[in-house]
Design a protein around this motif. Structure first.
Motif, PDB file in Angstrom:
ATOM      1  N   UNK A 148      11.400 -18.221  -7.461  1.00 20.49           N
ATOM      2  CA  UNK A 148      10.309 -17.468  -8.099  1.00 20.49           C
ATOM      3  C   UNK A 148       8.929 -17.845  -7.562  1.00 20.49           C
ATOM      4  N   UNK A 149       8.869 -18.631  -6.476  1.00 20.10           N
ATOM      5  CA  UNK A 149       7.550 -19.082  -6.029  1.00 20.10           C
ATOM      6  C   UNK A 149       6.723 -17.981  -5.370  1.00 20.10           C
ATOM      7  N   UNK A 150       7.346 -16.843  -5.048  1.00 19.94           N
ATOM      8  CA  UNK A 150       6.585 -15.727  -4.469  1.00 19.94           C
ATOM      9  C   UNK A 150       6.126 -14.748  -5.544  1.00 19.94           C
ATOM     10  N   UNK A 151       6.453 -15.020  -6.805  1.00 22.68           N
ATOM     11  CA  UNK A 151       6.142 -14.068  -7.864  1.00 22.68           C
ATOM     12  C   UNK A 151       4.641 -13.835  -8.009  1.00 22.68           C
ATOM     13  N   UNK A 152       3.860 -14.916  -8.083  1.00 26.05           N
ATOM     14  CA  UNK A 152       2.417 -14.778  -8.236  1.00 26.05           C
ATOM     15  C   UNK A 152       1.783 -14.082  -7.031  1.00 26.05           C
ATOM     16  N   UNK A 153       2.115 -14.444  -5.775  1.00 25.04           N
ATOM     17  CA  UNK A 153       1.587 -13.693  -4.630  1.00 25.04           C
ATOM     18  C   UNK A 153       1.958 -12.210  -4.661  1.00 25.04           C
ATOM     19  N   UNK A 154       3.183 -11.891  -5.109  1.00 26.38           N
ATOM     20  CA  UNK A 154       3.601 -10.487  -5.213  1.00 26.38           C
ATOM     21  C   UNK A 154       2.738  -9.739  -6.217  1.00 26.38           C
ATOM     22  N   UNK A 155       2.475 -10.370  -7.356  1.00 27.69           N
ATOM     23  CA  UNK A 155       1.665  -9.735  -8.397  1.00 27.69           C
ATOM     24  C   UNK A 155       0.243  -9.510  -7.901  1.00 27.69           C
ATOM     25  N   UNK A 156      -0.346 -10.526  -7.282  1.00 24.63           N
ATOM     26  CA  UNK A 156      -1.721 -10.407  -6.792  1.00 24.63           C
ATOM     27  C   UNK A 156      -1.822  -9.304  -5.736  1.00 24.63           C
ATOM     28  N   UNK A 157      -0.880  -9.283  -4.800  1.00 25.50           N
ATOM     29  CA  UNK A 157      -0.907  -8.283  -3.729  1.00 25.50           C
ATOM     30  C   UNK A 157      -0.762  -6.872  -4.278  1.00 25.50           C
ATOM     31  N   UNK A 158       0.191  -6.672  -5.173  1.00 28.86           N
ATOM     32  CA  UNK A 158       0.398  -5.338  -5.737  1.00 28.86           C
ATOM     33  C   UNK A 158      -0.773  -4.918  -6.621  1.00 28.86           C
ATOM     34  N   UNK A 159      -1.415  -5.880  -7.296  1.00 27.25           N
ATOM     35  CA  UNK A 159      -2.572  -5.560  -8.126  1.00 27.25           C
ATOM     36  C   UNK A 159      -3.752  -5.123  -7.253  1.00 27.25           C
ATOM     37  N   UNK A 160      -3.983  -5.849  -6.152  1.00 24.21           N
ATOM     38  CA  UNK A 160      -5.049  -5.464  -5.215  1.00 24.21           C
ATOM     39  C   UNK A 160      -4.775  -4.068  -4.653  1.00 24.21           C
ATOM     40  N   UNK A 161      -3.503  -3.790  -4.316  1.00 19.97           N
ATOM     41  CA  UNK A 161      -3.138  -2.475  -3.804  1.00 19.97           C
ATOM     42  C   UNK A 161      -3.392  -1.375  -4.816  1.00 19.97           C
ATOM     43  N   UNK A 162      -3.094  -1.658  -6.092  1.00 14.90           N
ATOM     44  CA  UNK A 162      -3.319  -0.670  -7.148  1.00 14.90           C
ATOM     45  C   UNK A 162      -4.803  -0.378  -7.322  1.00 14.90           C
ATOM     46  N   UNK A 163      -5.630  -1.427  -7.350  1.00 12.27           N
ATOM     47  CA  UNK A 163      -7.081  -1.237  -7.481  1.00 12.27           C
ATOM     48  C   UNK A 163      -7.625  -0.483  -6.267  1.00 12.27           C
ATOM     49  N   UNK A 164      -7.130  -0.828  -5.067  1.00 16.16           N
ATOM     50  CA  UNK A 164      -7.584  -0.135  -3.858  1.00 16.16           C
ATOM     51  C   UNK A 164      -7.223   1.345  -3.907  1.00 16.16           C
ATOM     52  N   UNK A 165      -5.996   1.643  -4.363  1.00 15.52           N
ATOM     53  CA  UNK A 165      -5.580   3.046  -4.481  1.00 15.52           C
ATOM     54  C   UNK A 165      -6.478   3.801  -5.443  1.00 15.52           C
ATOM     55  N   UNK A 166      -6.758   3.180  -6.571  1.00 17.75           N
ATOM     56  CA  UNK A 166      -7.609   3.823  -7.576  1.00 17.75           C
ATOM     57  C   UNK A 166      -9.021   4.072  -7.029  1.00 17.75           C
ATOM     58  N   UNK A 167      -9.587   3.081  -6.343  1.00 10.97           N
ATOM     59  CA  UNK A 167     -10.947   3.225  -5.825  1.00 10.97           C
ATOM     60  C   UNK A 167     -11.014   4.255  -4.697  1.00 10.97           C
ATOM     61  N   UNK A 168     -10.067   4.194  -3.759  1.00  7.51           N
ATOM     62  CA  UNK A 168     -10.092   5.112  -2.619  1.00  7.51           C
ATOM     63  C   UNK A 168      -9.914   6.559  -3.054  1.00  7.51           C
ATOM     64  N   UNK A 169      -8.910   6.783  -3.884  1.00  8.57           N
ATOM     65  CA  UNK A 169      -8.671   8.156  -4.360  1.00  8.57           C
ATOM     66  C   UNK A 169      -9.796   8.577  -5.306  1.00  8.57           C
ATOM     67  N   UNK A 170     -10.276   7.621  -6.115  1.00  9.00           N
ATOM     68  CA  UNK A 170     -11.367   7.940  -7.040  1.00  9.00           C
ATOM     69  C   UNK A 170     -12.632   8.367  -6.312  1.00  9.00           C
TER      70      UNK A 170
END
Length: 479
Positions: A234-256
Motif C-alpha cells: 500500500x505504499x503507493x496509495x498516497x502518491x496515487x491519490x495525490x496524482x489523481x487529485x492533481x489530474x482532477x483539478x487540472x481537468x476542471x481548470x482546463x475545461x472550465x
C-alpha cells in the motif's frame, strides 16, 4: 471528428507498417496480426530440415515430438524449432496482443457480456433510486455546487445524482459500478443536449473529470503489488491519490477555462475545500495504521461502501413503496425494467468498443507502437531523464489505449526491476492515475450516439499527460 481521424490514422498506418514489414523481410507472416493470440509464440521463419544447423537438426530428429527449445534463459526470448510436414518452423518471442479476429470475439465474450451483466444490475438499482425519489433528493442537495461546475444543467436535474454516484464509485475503486452510473449520467445529459450528435459542454466536463480517475483506495494496484511480494503493497496509495487529485483539478481548470466557468463561486470553493479536507483526513487516519491494519482497511472499505449503496437503495425504496404503487408497479418490477435498459445500453455500445479495440490491437501487433515507445524512451534518455523513469514510460503510453496492455507492462516492470524499485512503483502510479481514454470515449459517447466529440479527446489526453508528469514528480518526492 478528431476521434474518427485518429482511429483511421492508427489503423491505416498499422496496416501499411505490417505490409511493408512482410515484403521487406522484417517479418515472415502476417497471420498473427489477424488470428494470433496474446502471449503465443511468433513464427519468424520456416526452413527445410537440411537448412538448419547440424546440431539443431540432430536434436530435432532425436526429440520425441520433433520440437526443441534453445536459449532458454529468463533474460532472453526462447527460440523454438518445430519439425512438421517436412519443414522446420522457427518461433521466437511472444505476441503482444490478440489478433484482429480474436479481439472481435473477446471484446464480446470477455468485455461486453460481463459489462452487460454489471449494467443490468446497477441500472436496476438506479431505476429504484429514480422511482423512490432518492435521486431527486440527492440532486437537490448537490445542485448549488453542480450548477457552478455544469452551468448548462437545470437545477435538480437527475443527471447530477448519476454523476455523483459515478464519481463516488471511481473514488472508491468500484469500476464495476462506476461504468453503469457514468453511462446513465451520459444518457441523462443527452436529454438536455440541444445538438444530439454533438457533445455538450456538460458532457465534455463530465468525461474529462471522469478521465482524471480520482481514486482513494487503489485496491487493484495494491493487490498486484501484494502478488509480486512488495514489502508494503500500500505504499503507493498516497502518491496515487495525490496524482489523481492533481489530474482532477487540472481537468476542471482546463475545461472550465474553455467553457468560461466562474471559479470565484463561494459554493465551489467550499466544495473543493471539503473534498480536500476529507481526503487529507482519511489519509491521516490510514497513515496511522500498521501494515495489517492498512491492508484490512483498504481491502474492505470499497466493498463495504458498495454494500451500503445497495442496502440504502433497497431500504429507501421499501420505505417509499407507495411511490411505486402510485406508478402501478412494484419494487422488483422496477428493478427488472431498469435491468432491461442496462442490457439495451450494453448492446448499443458494443460496435463502438469493438471498433476501437480492434484498431488498438492492430496498432500493438504491427510493431509500430513498440517503435514509437522505444523512440520516446530513447529521446528522454538522451535529454537526461533517468533510466528508472524511461523504463516505466510504456505503462504511461499504453494506458490511454488499453488498460489490460498497460497492466501487463506494469506487472512486467515489477517483475523485471522489483516491486519496490522506483520503476516498479512509478509504473503502478501511472496505471492508477489515468483512464483508458479511447475506450471510455468509445463507450460513453457511443452509448448516446454522439459523433462529434469536439475537444474532448485532446483535453483528456492533455489531462493524461499532466497525470504522467505529476506521477513522476510525486514518485521522485516519495521514493
Amino acid at each position: 471528428m478528431v476521434l474518427s481521424r485518429f482511429w483511421l490514422a492508427i489503423f491505416i498506418s498499422s496496416i501499411a507498417f505490417v505490409v511493408i514489414g512482410l515484403f521487406s523481410g522484417s517479418s515472415y507472416s502476417i497471420d498473427y496480426v489477424l488470428n494470433g493470440k496474446k502471449d503465443e509464440p511468433l513464427l519468424i521463419s520456416e526452413k527445410y530440415l537440411k537448412q538448419v544447423p547440424a546440431f539443431i537438426k540432430d536434436s530435432i530428429e532425436k526429440a520425441p515430438d520433433n520440437t526443441i527449445v534453445i536459449n532458454k534463459i529468463e533474460t532472453d526470448l526462447d527460440t523454438t524449432y518445430v519439425y512438421k510436414n517436412q519443414t522446420v518452423k522457427i518461433y521466437s518471442g511472444i505476441q503482444k496482443s490478440d489478433g484482429l479476429l480474436p479481439t472481435c470475439k473477446n471484446s464480446l465474450l470477455d468485455l461486453i457480456l460481463p459489462l452487460i451483466a454489471y449494467l443490468a444490475f446497477f441500472c436496476g438499482l438506479m431505476e429504484l433510486l429514480i422511482i423512490s425519489g432518492a435521486a431527486e433528493r440527492l440532486a437537490t442537495k448537490l445542485s448549488p455546487v453542480f450548477a457552478k461546475v455544469f452551468p448548462t444543467i437545470p437545477k435538480n436535474h437527475e443527471s447530477i445524482s448519476y454523476m455523483t454516484l459515478n464519481f463516488a464509485a471511481n473514488f472508491l475503486g468500484l469500476d464495476s459500478a462506476a461504468t453503469p452510473f457514468g453511462l446513465k449520467a451520459m444518457e441523462s445529459l443527452q436529454t438536455i443536449n440541444p445538438e444530439k450528435e454533438k457533445a455538450s459542454d456538460a458532457q465534455i466536463m463530465f468525461m474529462c473529470l471522469h478521465a482524471a480517475g480520482l481514486t482513494l483506495i487503489p485496491t487493484s494496484i495494491i493487490g498486484y503489488r501484494a502478488a509480486e511480494n512488495a514489502a508494503n503493497p500500500a505504499d503507493v496509495m498516497l502518491p496515487c491519490i495525490i496524482t489523481s487529485f492533481v489530474g482532477t483539478i487540472a481537468a476542471f481548470l482546463l475545461v472550465g477555462i474553455k467553457q468560461r466557468i466562474n471559479f470565484k463561486s463561494a459554493s465551489l470553493i467550499l466544495a473543493l475545500t471539503t473534498i480536500l479536507a476529507a481526503i487529507a483526513g482519511l489519509l491521516f487516519y490510514i497513515n496511522g495504521l500498521d501494515l495489517i491494519g492498512k491492508n484490512f482497511f483498504t481491502g474492505n472499505l470499497s466493498g463495504l461502501m458498495l454494500v451500503a449503496i445497495i442496502g440504502f437503495t433497497l431500504v429507501f425504496s421499501f420505505v417509499n413503496e407507495k411511490k411505486f404503487t402510485q406508478k402501478d408497479t412494484t419494487i422488483f418490477d422496477t428493478f427488472v425494467d431498469g435491468a432491461k435498459n442496462g442490457l439495451n445500453t450494453g448492446v448499443k455500445i458494443f460496435p463502438y468498443v469493438m471498433g476501437m479495440l480492434v484498431a488498438i490491437s492492430f496498432f500493438r501487433n504491427s510493431g509500430l507502437f513498440e517503435i514509437i515507445s522505444n523512440g520516446i524512451s530513447f529521446t528522454f534518455s538522451q535529454i537526461g531523464v533517468a533510466k528508472e523513469i524511461t523504463d516505466s514510460l510504456p505503462v504511461a503510453m499504453l494506458r490511454p489505449f488499453s488498460s489490460g496492455g498497460s497492466r501487463g507492462f506494469m506487472i512486467d516492470a515489477m517483475r523485471s526491476f522489483g516491486p519496490d524499485s522506483f520503476t516498479g512503483r512509478l509504473s503502478c502510479i501511472f496505471q492508477c492515475s489515468a483512464e483508458t481514454t479511447f475506450y471510455v470515449i468509445a463507450v460513453y459517447f457511443g452509448s448516446v450516439n454522439i459523433r462529434n466529440t469536439r475537444y474532448t479527446l485532446g483535453m483528456m489526453l492533455l489531462v493524461d499527460l499532466i497525470c504522467v508528469i505529476t506521477a513522476i514528480m510525486v514518485a521522485s518526492w516519495f521514493f
